[in-house]
Design a protein around this motif. Structure first.
Motif, PDB file in Angstrom:
ATOM      1  N   HIS A 274      -6.610  -0.683  -6.887  1.00 35.64           N
ATOM      2  CA  HIS A 274      -6.771   0.602  -6.214  1.00 35.64           C
ATOM      3  C   HIS A 274      -8.226   0.822  -5.803  1.00 35.64           C
ATOM      4  CE1 HIS A 274      -2.755   1.090  -7.379  1.00 35.64           C
ATOM      5  NE2 HIS A 274      -2.919   1.750  -8.524  1.00 35.64           N
ATOM      6  N   LEU A 275      -8.389   1.422  -4.646  1.00 37.63           N
ATOM      7  CA  LEU A 275      -9.713   1.703  -4.089  1.00 37.63           C
ATOM      8  C   LEU A 275     -10.071   3.160  -4.351  1.00 37.63           C
ATOM      9  CD1 LEU A 275     -12.020   0.567  -2.167  1.00 37.63           C
ATOM     10  CD2 LEU A 275     -10.723   1.609  -0.305  1.00 37.63           C
ATOM     11  N   ARG A 276     -11.319   3.408  -4.748  1.00 34.50           N
ATOM     12  CA  ARG A 276     -11.726   4.772  -5.085  1.00 34.50           C
ATOM     13  C   ARG A 276     -13.091   5.078  -4.494  1.00 34.50           C
ATOM     14  NH1 ARG A 276     -10.283   2.760 -10.362  1.00 34.50           N
ATOM     15  NH2 ARG A 276      -8.157   3.381 -10.892  1.00 34.50           N
ATOM     16  N   LYS A 277     -13.272   6.386  -4.240  1.00 29.57           N
ATOM     17  CA  LYS A 277     -14.603   6.884  -3.897  1.00 29.57           C
ATOM     18  C   LYS A 277     -14.711   8.293  -4.474  1.00 29.57           C
ATOM     19  CE  LYS A 277     -18.015   7.370  -0.244  1.00 29.57           C
ATOM     20  NZ  LYS A 277     -18.381   7.114   1.172  1.00 29.57           N
ATOM     21  N   PRO A 278     -15.785   8.608  -5.197  1.00 27.82           N
ATOM     22  CA  PRO A 278     -15.875   9.907  -5.873  1.00 27.82           C
ATOM     23  C   PRO A 278     -16.079  11.089  -4.926  1.00 27.82           C
ATOM     24  CG  PRO A 278     -17.850   8.595  -6.264  1.00 27.82           C
ATOM     25  CD  PRO A 278     -16.890   7.710  -5.552  1.00 27.82           C
ATOM     26  N   SER A 279     -16.644  10.832  -3.737  1.00 30.47           N
ATOM     27  CA  SER A 279     -16.922  11.932  -2.812  1.00 30.47           C
ATOM     28  C   SER A 279     -16.927  11.371  -1.388  1.00 30.47           C
ATOM     29  CB  SER A 279     -18.283  12.567  -3.144  1.00 30.47           C
ATOM     30  OG  SER A 279     -18.616  13.563  -2.208  1.00 30.47           O
TER      31      SER A 279
ATOM     32  N   PRO B 221     -12.785  13.567  -4.145  1.00 28.31           N
ATOM     33  CA  PRO B 221     -12.548  12.157  -4.483  1.00 28.31           C
ATOM     34  C   PRO B 221     -11.278  11.648  -3.814  1.00 28.31           C
ATOM     35  CG  PRO B 221     -11.847  13.562  -6.275  1.00 28.31           C
ATOM     36  CD  PRO B 221     -12.462  14.465  -5.247  1.00 28.31           C
ATOM     37  N   VAL B 222     -11.200  10.333  -3.687  1.00 31.89           N
ATOM     38  CA  VAL B 222     -10.002   9.729  -3.083  1.00 31.89           C
ATOM     39  C   VAL B 222      -9.659   8.433  -3.803  1.00 31.89           C
ATOM     40  CG1 VAL B 222     -11.222   8.345  -1.342  1.00 31.89           C
ATOM     41  CG2 VAL B 222      -8.886   9.146  -0.896  1.00 31.89           C
TER      42      VAL B 222
ATOM     43  N   GLN C  84       0.882  -1.165   0.000  1.00 28.98           N
ATOM     44  CA  GLN C  84       0.000   0.000   0.000  1.00 28.98           C
ATOM     45  C   GLN C  84       0.920   1.215   0.000  1.00 28.98           C
ATOM     46  OE1 GLN C  84      -3.007  -2.068   3.025  1.00 28.98           O
ATOM     47  NE2 GLN C  84      -3.751  -0.070   2.340  1.00 28.98           N
ATOM     48  N   LEU C  85       0.845   1.971  -1.051  1.00 29.40           N
ATOM     49  CA  LEU C  85       1.860   2.974  -1.338  1.00 29.40           C
ATOM     50  C   LEU C  85       1.803   4.181  -0.421  1.00 29.40           C
ATOM     51  CD1 LEU C  85       1.485   2.576  -5.154  1.00 29.40           C
ATOM     52  CD2 LEU C  85       3.470   1.903  -3.795  1.00 29.40           C
ATOM     53  N   ASP C  86       0.662   4.422   0.189  1.00 29.51           N
ATOM     54  CA  ASP C  86       0.520   5.596   1.049  1.00 29.51           C
ATOM     55  C   ASP C  86       0.121   5.154   2.443  1.00 29.51           C
ATOM     56  OD1 ASP C  86      -1.068   6.553  -1.820  1.00 29.51           O
ATOM     57  OD2 ASP C  86       0.757   7.593  -1.154  1.00 29.51           O
ATOM     58  N   SER C  87       0.870   5.593   3.449  1.00 31.74           N
ATOM     59  CA  SER C  87       0.500   5.224   4.816  1.00 31.74           C
ATOM     60  C   SER C  87      -0.600   6.139   5.359  1.00 31.74           C
ATOM     61  CB  SER C  87       1.722   5.276   5.721  1.00 31.74           C
ATOM     62  OG  SER C  87       2.273   6.581   5.727  1.00 31.74           O
ATOM     63  N   GLN C  88      -0.619   7.380   4.863  1.00 38.91           N
ATOM     64  CA  GLN C  88      -1.656   8.316   5.312  1.00 38.91           C
ATOM     65  C   GLN C  88      -2.134   9.130   4.117  1.00 38.91           C
ATOM     66  OE1 GLN C  88      -1.192  10.312   9.159  1.00 38.91           O
ATOM     67  NE2 GLN C  88       0.848   9.424   9.305  1.00 38.91           N
ATOM     68  N   VAL C  89      -3.440   9.323   4.050  1.00 31.77           N
ATOM     69  CA  VAL C  89      -4.020  10.128   2.975  1.00 31.77           C
ATOM     70  C   VAL C  89      -5.024  11.098   3.590  1.00 31.77           C
ATOM     71  CG1 VAL C  89      -5.472  10.105   0.916  1.00 31.77           C
ATOM     72  CG2 VAL C  89      -3.713   8.349   1.223  1.00 31.77           C
ATOM     73  N   PRO C  90      -4.683  12.396   3.621  1.00 30.50           N
ATOM     74  CA  PRO C  90      -5.672  13.385   4.045  1.00 30.50           C
ATOM     75  C   PRO C  90      -6.435  13.898   2.831  1.00 30.50           C
ATOM     76  CG  PRO C  90      -3.488  14.374   3.924  1.00 30.50           C
ATOM     77  CD  PRO C  90      -3.357  12.979   3.426  1.00 30.50           C
ATOM     78  N   VAL C  91      -7.730  14.080   2.991  1.00 30.99           N
ATOM     79  CA  VAL C  91      -8.549  14.561   1.877  1.00 30.99           C
ATOM     80  C   VAL C  91      -9.701  15.374   2.441  1.00 30.99           C
ATOM     81  CG1 VAL C  91      -9.932  12.452   1.838  1.00 30.99           C
ATOM     82  CG2 VAL C  91      -9.749  13.851  -0.223  1.00 30.99           C
ATOM     83  N   PHE C  92     -10.088  16.413   1.702  1.00 31.75           N
ATOM     84  CA  PHE C  92     -11.212  17.229   2.164  1.00 31.75           C
ATOM     85  C   PHE C  92     -12.538  16.520   1.888  1.00 31.75           C
ATOM     86  CE2 PHE C  92      -9.296  20.947   3.776  1.00 31.75           C
ATOM     87  CZ  PHE C  92      -8.128  21.168   3.054  1.00 31.75           C
ATOM     88  N   GLU C  93     -13.480  16.806   2.750  1.00 31.46           N
ATOM     89  CA  GLU C  93     -14.820  16.233   2.610  1.00 31.46           C
ATOM     90  C   GLU C  93     -15.399  16.576   1.234  1.00 31.46           C
ATOM     91  OE1 GLU C  93     -17.526  17.665   5.571  1.00 31.46           O
ATOM     92  OE2 GLU C  93     -18.840  15.914   5.409  1.00 31.46           O
ATOM     93  N   GLU C  94     -16.052  15.620   0.628  1.00 28.39           N
ATOM     94  CA  GLU C  94     -16.698  15.687  -0.685  1.00 28.39           C
ATOM     95  C   GLU C  94     -15.704  15.634  -1.846  1.00 28.39           C
ATOM     96  OE1 GLU C  94     -19.505  18.869  -0.933  1.00 28.39           O
ATOM     97  OE2 GLU C  94     -20.653  18.179   0.811  1.00 28.39           O
TER      98      GLU C  94
END
Lengths: 116, 115
Positions: B75-80, B18-19, B6-16
């Protein structure tokens, strides 16, 4: 009620003490597993059991032993706990399926063990 | 032997926003692939799995993953994303075939959703 339960949920102990972690399941599954989780390392398999009379070592079995008292119960023991066994321990279960299909594993809530 | 990265140990992302959480595996044989989620102070819950068939797999909570055999990726994805998606996510593989049982896990990716 949870299908896979673990007791205790938290335990603090001292180096050299004997500790037993217990796992019970009401899913009727044949197979049970013990994993440990360490920060940044994911989960690693300690022991697994395919039925009451079938116990096998996993990736990191040194320092641990297990007992499958019944189909529904699988206990993990640390005979003489040491600080590097401080971790989160998970029990999991799965059902025996046909040869060509995957048997999903269901996890308990975990036991947080701290060895001082 | 199989391994999972898993290439990233931490991923910060803003609400709404994509990730995408990245997972690569190494195996010389066919594998089954999984994503598990661990919410704070809880056990692991299966998010989705790829066993065969369509390479795009949809899971719970709006997540999906795509199996790419040539890239050996899943890879795992979510649009929002939502605040409630804050959790640790684990990619895992298992050898396909008779009686497969041993899951090999990646080291996990902590997703933090920022309000």
């Amino acid at each position: 009620d949870a299908d896979v339960t673990q007791t205790p949920r938290n335990r603090i102990t001292k180096t050299g003490k004997r500790i037993m972690l217990e796992c019970s399941q009401t899913k009727g599954h044949d197979r049970m597993y013990w994993y440990r989780q360490d920060p940044g390392l994911g989960l690693r398999l300690i022991y697994y059991s395919f039925d009451v009379k079938d116990i096998n070592k996993g990736e990191i079995s040194d320092g641990y032993s297990v007992s499958r008292q019944a189909q529904a119960k699988f206990s993990l023991s640390l005979e003489s706990a040491i600080p590097n066994q401080t971790a989160l321990y998970f029990c999991a279960t799965s059902v025996r399926t046909s040869a060509s299909s995957y048997n999903e594993q269901f996890f308990g809530p975990g036991t947080r063990l701290t060895v001082l | 032997a199989q391994s999972v990265t898993q290439l990233d140990s931490q991923v910060p992302v803003f609400e709404e926003a994509p990730v995408e959480l990245r997972c690569n595996y190494s195996s010389s044989v066919s594998v089954y692939l999984f994503w598990y989620v661990q919410y704070p102070n809880q056990g692991l819950q299966l998010l989705l799995k790829y066993l065969s068939g369509s390479t795009l797999v949809k899971g719970i909570n709006g997540f999906e993953a795509e199996f790419n055999k040539s890239q050996t990726s899943f890879h795992l994805r979510k649009p929002s994303v939502h605040i409630s998606d804050t959790a640790e996510y684990f990619c895992a593989v298992i050898l396909s075939g008779a009686g497969s049982y041993q899951l090999t896990f990646g080291k996990g990716t902590k997703l933090s959703v920022i309000p």
